[in-house]
Design a protein around this motif. Structure first.
Motif, PDB file in Angstrom:
ATOM      1  N   TRP A 194      29.018 -13.259  19.227  1.00 13.34           N
ATOM      2  CA  TRP A 194      30.024 -13.751  20.173  1.00 13.34           C
ATOM      3  C   TRP A 194      29.820 -15.234  20.451  1.00 13.34           C
ATOM      4  N   LEU A 195      28.554 -15.606  20.678  1.00 15.24           N
ATOM      5  CA  LEU A 195      28.257 -17.007  20.969  1.00 15.24           C
ATOM      6  C   LEU A 195      28.567 -17.901  19.771  1.00 15.24           C
ATOM      7  N   ALA A 196      28.172 -17.457  18.579  1.00 21.10           N
ATOM      8  CA  ALA A 196      28.442 -18.241  17.371  1.00 21.10           C
ATOM      9  C   ALA A 196      29.940 -18.392  17.139  1.00 21.10           C
ATOM     10  N   LEU A 197      30.683 -17.332  17.351  1.00 21.67           N
ATOM     11  CA  LEU A 197      32.133 -17.390  17.191  1.00 21.67           C
ATOM     12  C   LEU A 197      32.755 -18.351  18.213  1.00 21.67           C
ATOM     13  N   GLY A 198      32.246 -18.337  19.439  1.00 18.76           N
ATOM     14  CA  GLY A 198      32.736 -19.260  20.468  1.00 18.76           C
ATOM     15  C   GLY A 198      32.451 -20.709  20.114  1.00 18.76           C
ATOM     16  N   HIS A 199      31.242 -20.980  19.616  1.00 19.19           N
ATOM     17  CA  HIS A 199      30.913 -22.351  19.210  1.00 19.19           C
ATOM     18  C   HIS A 199      31.739 -22.776  18.001  1.00 19.19           C
ATOM     19  N   LEU A 200      31.981 -21.867  17.072  1.00 17.95           N
ATOM     20  CA  LEU A 200      32.798 -22.182  15.901  1.00 17.95           C
ATOM     21  C   LEU A 200      34.230 -22.510  16.306  1.00 17.95           C
ATOM     22  N   THR A 201      34.809 -21.679  17.160  1.00 22.92           N
ATOM     23  CA  THR A 201      36.181 -21.894  17.613  1.00 22.92           C
ATOM     24  C   THR A 201      36.307 -23.210  18.388  1.00 22.92           C
ATOM     25  N   PRO A 235      23.619 -22.059  14.659  1.00 19.68           N
ATOM     26  CA  PRO A 235      22.425 -21.354  14.185  1.00 19.68           C
ATOM     27  C   PRO A 235      21.493 -20.901  15.302  1.00 19.68           C
ATOM     28  N   VAL A 236      21.290 -21.749  16.316  1.00 19.37           N
ATOM     29  CA  VAL A 236      20.381 -21.374  17.392  1.00 19.37           C
ATOM     30  C   VAL A 236      21.006 -20.331  18.326  1.00 19.37           C
ATOM     31  N   SER A 237      22.317 -20.306  18.452  1.00 24.12           N
ATOM     32  CA  SER A 237      22.944 -19.278  19.281  1.00 24.12           C
ATOM     33  C   SER A 237      23.025 -17.948  18.536  1.00 24.12           C
ATOM     34  N   LEU A 238      22.986 -17.991  17.221  1.00 20.98           N
ATOM     35  CA  LEU A 238      23.028 -16.770  16.425  1.00 20.98           C
ATOM     36  C   LEU A 238      21.637 -16.154  16.276  1.00 20.98           C
ATOM     37  N   LEU A 239      20.628 -16.971  16.033  1.00 22.65           N
ATOM     38  CA  LEU A 239      19.255 -16.505  15.823  1.00 22.65           C
ATOM     39  C   LEU A 239      18.284 -17.362  16.636  1.00 22.65           C
ATOM     40  N   PRO A 240      18.150 -17.122  17.953  1.00 22.19           N
ATOM     41  CA  PRO A 240      17.366 -18.031  18.784  1.00 22.19           C
ATOM     42  C   PRO A 240      15.854 -17.801  18.767  1.00 22.19           C
ATOM     43  N   LEU A 241      15.420 -16.612  18.439  1.00 17.54           N
ATOM     44  CA  LEU A 241      13.995 -16.323  18.509  1.00 17.54           C
ATOM     45  C   LEU A 241      13.293 -16.830  17.248  1.00 17.54           C
ATOM     46  N   GLY A 242      12.113 -17.393  17.415  1.00 16.77           N
ATOM     47  CA  GLY A 242      11.390 -17.962  16.298  1.00 16.77           C
ATOM     48  C   GLY A 242      11.851 -19.356  15.951  1.00 16.77           C
ATOM     49  N   LYS A 243      12.539 -20.019  16.863  1.00 13.51           N
ATOM     50  CA  LYS A 243      13.034 -21.380  16.651  1.00 13.51           C
ATOM     51  C   LYS A 243      12.403 -22.320  17.666  1.00 13.51           C
ATOM     52  N   LEU A 299      13.007  -8.765  14.693  1.00 20.53           N
ATOM     53  CA  LEU A 299      13.591  -7.623  15.401  1.00 20.53           C
ATOM     54  C   LEU A 299      14.409  -8.090  16.604  1.00 20.53           C
ATOM     55  N   GLY A 300      13.875  -9.054  17.352  1.00 19.08           N
ATOM     56  CA  GLY A 300      14.610  -9.593  18.502  1.00 19.08           C
ATOM     57  C   GLY A 300      15.903 -10.276  18.089  1.00 19.08           C
ATOM     58  N   ASN A 301      15.871 -11.000  16.968  1.00 20.37           N
ATOM     59  CA  ASN A 301      17.086 -11.654  16.480  1.00 20.37           C
ATOM     60  C   ASN A 301      18.135 -10.638  16.056  1.00 20.37           C
ATOM     61  N   ILE A 302      17.711  -9.529  15.470  1.00 17.97           N
ATOM     62  CA  ILE A 302      18.669  -8.482  15.093  1.00 17.97           C
ATOM     63  C   ILE A 302      19.340  -7.913  16.338  1.00 17.97           C
ATOM     64  N   ILE A 303      18.546  -7.646  17.369  1.00 21.82           N
ATOM     65  CA  ILE A 303      19.107  -7.137  18.630  1.00 21.82           C
ATOM     66  C   ILE A 303      20.025  -8.186  19.256  1.00 21.82           C
ATOM     67  N   TRP A 304      19.605  -9.453  19.227  1.00 20.91           N
ATOM     68  CA  TRP A 304      20.400 -10.544  19.791  1.00 20.91           C
ATOM     69  C   TRP A 304      21.744 -10.659  19.084  1.00 20.91           C
ATOM     70  N   ILE A 305      21.732 -10.604  17.746  1.00 13.74           N
ATOM     71  CA  ILE A 305      22.986 -10.711  16.987  1.00 13.74           C
ATOM     72  C   ILE A 305      23.948  -9.612  17.391  1.00 13.74           C
TER      73      ILE A 305
END
Length: 130
Positions: free
Chosen positions: A80-87, A110-118, A68-74
């Motif tokens: 935004w963070l994943a797109l920034g790291h990709l660019t 991956p960790v900036s996209l889904l950080p909880l549970g990692k 649930l936290g990862n869904i809210i985080w995404i």
């Protein structure tokens, strides 16, 4: 080699990324409800300081709360963070010297996209591949 890459990373990108994630973590910890996101931001900040020689694995026992936290985080920050790291990773890979730094940026997606549970662990440990 890992130490040299980490030092180059720290000077060129890691320090500022870590500061950004740490500021985000402080802001998240100010509000009681977003403390888990603040802790995740601090974890990512530590990873961005010294990414070579470490890897991200799933934390055993992470359940529905992490999902649930990862869904809210995404929704609010992750994409935004994943797109920034990709660019940034693509831009760094345009030069030969920047390729390892671009790969480090791709490792952060991956960790900036889904950080909880990692969990962030050393790469040379046997439990790093679970």
């Amino acid at each position: 080699m890992k130490t040299l890459l980490n030092l180059i990373w720290l000077v060129l990108a890691g320090f500022w990324l870590a500061v950004g994630y740490a500021v985000a973590g402080i802001i998240c910890c100010v509000l009681i409800v977003t403390i888990p996101f603040g802790i995740a931001s601090f974890r990512i900040a530590g990873y961005t300081l010294w990414p070579f020689g470490r890897t991200v694995v799933d934390k055993p026992g992470a359940g529905a709360g992490a999902l649930l936290g990862n869904i809210i985080w995404i929704i609010f920050a992750g994409w935004w963070l994943a797109l920034g790291h990709l660019t940034t990773g693509i831009a760094l890979c345009l030069t030969i010297i920047g390729i390892p730094l671009g790969v480090a940026n791709f490792k952060l997606i991956p960790v900036s996209l889904l950080p909880l549970g990692k969990e962030i662990v050393p790469s040379n440990q046997p439990f790093a591949t679970r």
